[in-house]
Design a protein around this motif. Structure first.
Motif, PDB file in Angstrom:
ATOM      1  N   ASP A 109       0.833  -1.209   0.000  1.00 48.84           N
ATOM      2  CA  ASP A 109       0.000   0.000   0.000  1.00 48.84           C
ATOM      3  C   ASP A 109       0.866   1.256   0.000  1.00 48.84           C
ATOM      4  OD1 ASP A 109      -2.240  -1.619   0.039  1.00 48.84           O
ATOM      5  OD2 ASP A 109      -2.611  -1.362   2.200  1.00 48.84           O
ATOM      6  N   GLN A 110       1.939   1.243   0.788  1.00 45.79           N
ATOM      7  CA  GLN A 110       2.833   2.395   0.843  1.00 45.79           C
ATOM      8  C   GLN A 110       3.535   2.624  -0.495  1.00 45.79           C
ATOM      9  OE1 GLN A 110       5.351   1.371   4.182  1.00 45.79           O
ATOM     10  NE2 GLN A 110       4.101   2.562   5.617  1.00 45.79           N
ATOM     11  N   ARG A 111       3.935   1.554  -1.163  1.00 50.56           N
ATOM     12  CA  ARG A 111       4.562   1.702  -2.478  1.00 50.56           C
ATOM     13  C   ARG A 111       3.585   2.322  -3.474  1.00 50.56           C
ATOM     14  NH1 ARG A 111       5.726  -2.022  -5.544  1.00 50.56           N
ATOM     15  NH2 ARG A 111       4.562  -3.698  -4.572  1.00 50.56           N
ATOM     16  N   GLU A 112       2.328   1.879  -3.437  1.00 52.05           N
ATOM     17  CA  GLU A 112       1.308   2.435  -4.333  1.00 52.05           C
ATOM     18  C   GLU A 112       1.045   3.907  -4.054  1.00 52.05           C
ATOM     19  OE1 GLU A 112      -2.215   0.053  -4.110  1.00 52.05           O
ATOM     20  OE2 GLU A 112      -1.158  -1.754  -4.755  1.00 52.05           O
ATOM     21  N   ASP A 113       1.081   4.281  -2.765  1.00 43.71           N
ATOM     22  CA  ASP A 113       0.817   5.671  -2.380  1.00 43.71           C
ATOM     23  C   ASP A 113       2.039   6.573  -2.529  1.00 43.71           C
ATOM     24  OD1 ASP A 113      -1.717   4.832  -1.685  1.00 43.71           O
ATOM     25  OD2 ASP A 113      -1.278   4.676   0.460  1.00 43.71           O
ATOM     26  N   GLY A 114       3.209   5.972  -2.756  1.00 44.29           N
ATOM     27  CA  GLY A 114       4.431   6.759  -2.869  1.00 44.29           C
ATOM     28  C   GLY A 114       5.013   7.158  -1.533  1.00 44.29           C
TER      29      GLY A 114
END
Length: 86
Positions: free
Chosen positions: A75-80
């Motif tokens: 999720d953090q990777r998707e949100d940047g």
């Protein structure tokens, strides 16, 4: 060589011993393999090479990391907002 990697991945059962992480706490091992998987994918995709060898890292981190951590990091990777350097 590709056949050898495919055979190792197919015969994979659980994460092997890694001398970099000799203690029973495998948190850093989990984190390192998660990062290594995405770094490997990024590097091989940039070269236009098959990313099959990267699956080893994914199998290791999925066997030792709690699913909630992996989901949070995805999720953090998707949100940047992912804290690691990939």
């Amino acid at each position: 060589m590709a056949e050898d990697i495919e055979t190792k991945i197919k015969n994979y059962r659980t994460a092997p011993f890694d001398a970099r992480f000799p203690n029973s706490n495998q948190t850093r091992n989990c984190w390192s393999n998660y990062l290594d998987y995405y770094r490997c994918q990024k590097a091989l995709e940039a070269k236009g090479v098959d990313v099959l060898p990267c699956d080893w890292y994914k199998r290791v981190f999925t066997s030792i990391c709690p699913l909630s951590w992996v989901q949070k990091w995805d999720d953090q990777r998707e949100d940047g907002t992912f804290p690691g350097k990939i």
